[in-house]
Design a protein around this motif. Structure first.
Motif, PDB file in Angstrom:
ATOM      1  N   VAL A   1      34.777  35.927  38.291  1.00 51.86           N
ATOM      2  CA  VAL A   1      34.964  36.802  37.136  1.00 51.86           C
ATOM      3  C   VAL A   1      34.145  36.261  35.968  1.00 51.86           C
ATOM      4  O   VAL A   1      34.271  35.084  35.607  1.00 51.86           O
ATOM      5  N   ASP A   2      33.319  37.120  35.375  1.00 52.99           N
ATOM      6  CA  ASP A   2      32.468  36.681  34.264  1.00 52.99           C
ATOM      7  C   ASP A   2      33.213  36.883  32.948  1.00 52.99           C
ATOM      8  O   ASP A   2      33.467  38.010  32.530  1.00 52.99           O
ATOM      9  N   ILE A   3      33.551  35.762  32.285  1.00 52.32           N
ATOM     10  CA  ILE A   3      34.295  35.837  31.019  1.00 52.32           C
ATOM     11  C   ILE A   3      33.321  35.600  29.860  1.00 52.32           C
ATOM     12  O   ILE A   3      33.719  35.264  28.746  1.00 52.32           O
TER      13      ILE A   3
ATOM     14  N   ILE B   1      35.031  45.733  40.739  1.00 54.25           N
ATOM     15  CA  ILE B   1      34.636  44.577  41.546  1.00 54.25           C
ATOM     16  C   ILE B   1      33.522  44.967  42.516  1.00 54.25           C
ATOM     17  O   ILE B   1      33.577  46.011  43.157  1.00 54.25           O
ATOM     18  N   VAL B   2      32.498  44.112  42.578  1.00 53.80           N
ATOM     19  CA  VAL B   2      31.349  44.376  43.443  1.00 53.80           C
ATOM     20  C   VAL B   2      31.301  43.311  44.532  1.00 53.80           C
ATOM     21  O   VAL B   2      31.415  42.112  44.242  1.00 53.80           O
ATOM     22  N   ASN B   3      31.115  43.729  45.773  1.00 53.38           N
ATOM     23  CA  ASN B   3      30.938  42.749  46.851  1.00 53.38           C
ATOM     24  C   ASN B   3      29.472  42.316  46.872  1.00 53.38           C
ATOM     25  O   ASN B   3      28.574  43.140  46.922  1.00 53.38           O
TER      26      ASN B   3
ATOM     27  N   ASP C   1      33.038  38.297  46.061  1.00 53.97           N
ATOM     28  CA  ASP C   1      33.018  39.446  45.155  1.00 53.97           C
ATOM     29  C   ASP C   1      32.794  38.985  43.716  1.00 53.97           C
ATOM     30  O   ASP C   1      33.096  37.842  43.371  1.00 53.97           O
ATOM     31  N   VAL C   2      32.290  39.904  42.894  1.00 52.30           N
ATOM     32  CA  VAL C   2      32.057  39.608  41.477  1.00 52.30           C
ATOM     33  C   VAL C   2      32.683  40.702  40.621  1.00 52.30           C
ATOM     34  O   VAL C   2      32.547  41.893  40.919  1.00 52.30           O
ATOM     35  N   LEU C   3      33.371  40.267  39.556  1.00 48.34           N
ATOM     36  CA  LEU C   3      33.821  41.193  38.511  1.00 48.34           C
ATOM     37  C   LEU C   3      32.920  40.909  37.311  1.00 48.34           C
ATOM     38  O   LEU C   3      33.113  39.926  36.595  1.00 48.34           O
ATOM     39  N   PRO C   4      31.896  41.737  37.104  1.00 45.11           N
ATOM     40  CA  PRO C   4      30.829  41.387  36.158  1.00 45.11           C
ATOM     41  C   PRO C   4      31.176  41.710  34.701  1.00 45.11           C
ATOM     42  O   PRO C   4      32.126  42.455  34.428  1.00 45.11           O
TER      43      PRO C   4
END
Ligand SMILES: Nc1ncnc2c1ncn2[C@@H]1O[C@H](COP(=O)(O)OP(=O)(O)OP(=O)(O)O)[C@@H](O)[C@H]1O
Ligand SMILES: [Mg+2]
Length: 251
Positions: free
Chosen positions: A37-39, A71-73, A79-82
Motif C-alpha cells: 500500500v502506497d502511503i 487494488i491492482v495485481n 498486489d498494489v494499492l497505489p
C-alpha cells in the motif's frame, strides 16, 4: 490474519520504497500473499511497477468502502494499492474530519484476510497519513541507511510509535525489525552505524541490504530486483531478508 507492517523512517531516501517493493516480491516468491500500500503522495509504487492508476488510495480514504476496486495485481501473489499526488491534498482534507486511528485500518480490514502480509510504504514525514499507517499497523520495519541522520530518523520513529501506543493503548504496534540499507562493509560509517543499531535494537536488526546500483535502476525498467538482476547482491539480500521475516513469524 495478515501481518500489517508500516515501513517507516523519518529520514528521506533510506530505502523504504525499495524495501517495500523487493521484500514484498521476495515474500510473494515464497508463495505468501502480499499487498503493498502506497502511503506516500510521491506515488513511487505505481511508477515503479509502470502503473497509471485512475483510482487510488485517495478515493478509498475519501469514503469508498470496497478496497478491492483499487487494488491492482502486479505479479503472482503480489498486489498494489497505489497512490499519487492527490494523496497530498487528501492529507489536509481528511485531517479535518477523520481520526487517523480509524480510517486506514478500518478500510484495510475488508481485505486483511486475503493476505499474509500488508506492507505500508510511508513517506518520511509526520503527517495525518503516517499517523494513520502507525495506527493501522501492528509492526514497524525501519530501513536505516548507514549514516547518522538515518539513525536520528529511526529514533524519531521510536518516539512516534510510543506516542501511537499512548494514544491508543489497546494497540500493540512495535518496531519489530530494523533493516540496515546502503550497507558497505568497507566504510567506517557502516560499522559505526551497525554498532549503534545492535546496541539500541538488540535482536531486531536484520541481515543488511548492500549498496548496489542495480536496485536503483530496476524501477526505471518497471522491474523488481528479482527480474532485473536476479543473481546480483540486491536479489540475494532481499531474499535473505524475506527468510528472516518469515522466520520471525514462526517464533
Ligand atoms: N541498497 C541500495 N543500493 C543502491 N541504491 C539504493 C539502495 N536502496 C535504495 N536505493 C536507491 O536510493 C534512492 C532512495 O531509495 P528509496 O526511494 O527506496 O528510499 P525511500 O526511503 O523510499 O525515500 P523517500 O523517503 O523519498 O520515500 C532510490 O533512488 C533507490 O533506487
Ligand atoms: Mg519512498
Amino acid at each position: 490474519m495478515s501481518r500489517l507492517i508500516a515501513i517507516l523512517n523519518f529520514k528521506g531516501g533510506t530505502g523504504k520504497t525499495t524495501t517495500t517493493i523487493n521484500l514484498g516480491m521476495a515474500l510473494a516468491m515464497q508463495e505468501e500473499r502480499v499487498l503493498l500500500v502506497d502511503i506516500d503522495p510521491q506515488g513511487a509504487l505505481a511508477t515503479s511497477f509502470g502503473l497509471r492508476p485512475k483510482h487510488t488510495l485517495t478515493s478509498l480514504l475519501h469514503g469508498a468502502t470496497d478496497p478491492e476496486r483499487y487494488i491492482v495485481n502486479v505479479r503472482p501473489h503480489l498486489d498494489v494499492l497505489p497512490s499519487d499526488y492527490r494523496l497530498a491534498h487528501a492529507d489536509g482534507a481528511l485531517r479535518a474530519r477523520e481520526v487517523p486511528e480509524l480510517t486506514l485500518g478500518r478500510k484495510l480490514k475488508a481485505v486483511q484476510d486475503k493476505y499474509d502480509f500488508i506492507l505500508l510504504d510511508c513517506a518520511p514525514t509526520i503527517s495525518w497519513l503516517t499517523e494513520s499507517a502507525l495506527f493501522a499497523a501492528r509492526e514497524v520495519f525501519v530501513p536505516v541507511s548507514m549514516e547518522y541522520l538515518a539513525l536520528v530518523g529511526a529514533r524519531q520513529v521510536i518516539i512516534e510509535v510510543l506516542r501511537a501506543r499512548r494514544l491508543y493503548p489497546n494497540r500493540s504496534v512495535h518496531i519489530s525489525l530494523v533493516i540496515p540499507t546502503f550497507y558497505n562493509s568497507r566504510l567506517r560509517k557502516t560499522s559505526e552505524a551497525m554498532r549503534m543499531l545492535e546496541k539500541y535494537f538488540p535482536g531486531a536488526v536484520s541481515p543488511p541490504i548492500r549498496t548496489t546500483v542495480r536496485l536503483s535502476e530496476a524501477p526505471g525498467h518497471h522491474k523488481t530486483i528479482f527480474e532485473y538482476d536476479p543473481k546480483g547482491p540486491g536479489a540475494v539480500d532481499y531474499h535473505r531478508l524475506a527468510l528472516r521475516v518469515l522466520k520471525d513469524a514462526k517464533r
